[in-house]
Design an enzyme around this catalytic site. Structure first.
Site, PDB file in Angstrom:
ATOM      1  N   CYS A  81       0.830  -1.210   0.000  1.00 16.80           N
ATOM      2  CA  CYS A  81       0.000   0.000   0.000  1.00 16.80           C
ATOM      3  C   CYS A  81       0.868   1.267   0.000  1.00 16.80           C
ATOM      4  CB  CYS A  81      -0.918   0.006   1.224  1.00 16.80           C
ATOM      5  SG  CYS A  81      -2.054   1.403   1.226  1.00 16.80           S
ATOM      6  N   CYS A 156     -19.586  -6.479   3.491  1.00 15.08           N
ATOM      7  CA  CYS A 156     -18.878  -5.263   3.913  1.00 15.08           C
ATOM      8  C   CYS A 156     -17.581  -5.181   3.127  1.00 15.08           C
ATOM      9  CB  CYS A 156     -18.594  -5.340   5.413  1.00 15.08           C
ATOM     10  SG  CYS A 156     -17.625  -3.933   6.023  1.00 15.08           S
ATOM     11  N   ARG A 288     -18.010  -2.770  18.030  1.00 15.58           N
ATOM     12  CA  ARG A 288     -17.242  -4.000  17.805  1.00 15.58           C
ATOM     13  C   ARG A 288     -15.909  -3.994  18.547  1.00 15.58           C
ATOM     14  NH1 ARG A 288     -16.885  -4.284  12.393  1.00 15.58           N
ATOM     15  NH2 ARG A 288     -19.013  -5.047  12.396  1.00 15.58           N
TER      16      ARG A 288
END
Ligand code: SAM
Ligand code: DTB
Ligand code: SF4
Length: 341
Positions: A81, A156, A288
């Site tokens: 990345c 998701c 979460r």
């Protein structure tokens, strides 16, 4: 010492009566309304038991306290990345041992989603180590979303920043949730990431909302931030309007080679407090208990569930790092009498 015959309701009332002023969520998204931040900080400062009781009481008003939803993650495009997020093992510029891989083939993604469903996950989250998807990247991801949706799983994706129109394409393919984290309080952001700014994140969240998808948005603690920083992060999340449906709270997973490796670990009490404050300020959101569980005792995880966490990442891996084994989570849930959400 507490009087022997004091009833639960009396104790609840005493803790709920602690003089902490309530301020409704701010309407402006950035920076978080000062009063909301102040309120978050007051909550953080409560005695631990008072804070937990308050959070748990709020939790019970909106959710079944004995149910926890399970999402499974899959890294569909790992490593390489271009961004410089100081916590991330997938940034090409850090030497973490994570190798750059091409986008995963569709059949492998479908096989992983099938396994996740067999194990009991209800949501499947596909993550890509991109700054954001290019047009040619998005097409194969849309096929993945369609195929996972066809398995009757909630879908998701977390693919980085979205450009105009991309959120709509994802929505049309059947994407239910888009995960894009604010990660820190606004003032801490530049200490962690310099290749994009806070407003870029808010813009992507706005695009996701406008396209009609559910927002999954949280952050990371344990990156050396102050308690004010944690309060600022939670206040900023709570000031999103509408509030995110899903709020992942991550405890930094320290990976050798990243700039944040070696940061002093956050006290477990502060982590539980962060969950509790998130629950109080976002009473209807799924909170979460996310990355960091492998380094957390089961007792601390149980306290997080008491404090209002009602979702986890479930499966032996997060994206590139370890998560507790499925059998271990199943045993913990059985021990606590927690059912799938
Ligand atoms: N590249 C996309 C992006 O950054 O939006 C999507 C994937 S990225 C890995 C998703 C989120 O994972 C980050 O925003 C961060 O909150 C979380 N994350 C990444 N590395 C982490 C770590 N070492 N510990 C805890 N959370 C982490
Ligand atoms: C989120 O808030 N946490 C997840 C998910 N959203 C994408 C990612 C955690 C990543 C932890 C480091 C890794 O496994 O690479
Ligand atoms: Fe890239 Fe996302 Fe990791 Fe940042 S968090 S380096 S954008 S993969």
């Amino acid at each position: 010492m507490m009087a022997k015959n004091l009833k639960y309701q009396d104790v609840t009332k005493a803790a709920m009566d602690t003089p902490v002023t309530f301020h409704p969520p701010a309407r402006d998204a950035s920076p978080a309304h000062a009063a909301l931040r102040e309120h978050a900080l007051e909550l953080f400062a409560l005695p631990f038991n008072d804070l937990l009781l308050r959070a748990h009481t709020t939790h019970r008003e909106h959710f079944d306290p004995n149910r926890v939803q399970r999402s499974t993650l899959l890294s569909i495009k790992t490593g390489g990345c271009p961004e410089d997020c100081g916590y991330c093992p997938q940034a090409a510029r850090y030497h973490t041992g994570v190798e750059s891989q091409p986008l995963m083939p569709l059949d492998e993604v479908v096989a992983a989603a099938r396994r996740a469903k067999e194990n009991g996950a209800t949501r499947f989250c596909m993550g890509a180590a991109w700054r954001g998807p290019k047009a040619r990247d998005l097409e194969p991801v849309l096929d993945m979303v369609r195929a996972v949706k066809a398995l009757e799983l909630e879908t998701c994706c977390t693919l980085g920043m979205l450009k105009e129109g991309q959120a709509e394409q994802l929505r049309e393919a059947g994407l239910d949730y888009y995960n894009h984290n604010l990660d820190t309080a606004p003032e801490d952001y530049a200490n962690v990431i310099t290749t994009r700014d806070y407003q870029d994140r808010l813009d992507t969240l706005e695009r996701v909302r406008r396209a009609g998808m559910h927002v999954c948005c949280g952050g990371i603690v344990g990156m050396g931030e102050s308690r004010e920083g944690r309060a600022g992060l939670v206040a900023q999340l709570a000031s999103l309007d509408p509030q995110p449906e899903s709020v992942p709270i991550n405890d930094l997973v320290q990976v050798e080679g990243t700039p944040l490796a070696g940061t002093p670990r956050l006290a477990w009490t502060e982590f539980v407090r962060t969950i509790a404050v998130a629950r109080i300020l976002m009473p209807r959101s799924m909170v979460r208990l996310s990355a960091g569980r492998s380094a957390m005792s089961e007792a601390v995880q149980a306290l997080c569930f008491f404090a209002g966490a009602n979702s986890i990442f479930y499966g032996d891996k997060l994206l590139t790092t370890d998560n507790p084994e499925v059998a271990r989570d199943d045993a913990l849930f059985a021990e606590l009498g927690i059912a799938p959400g």
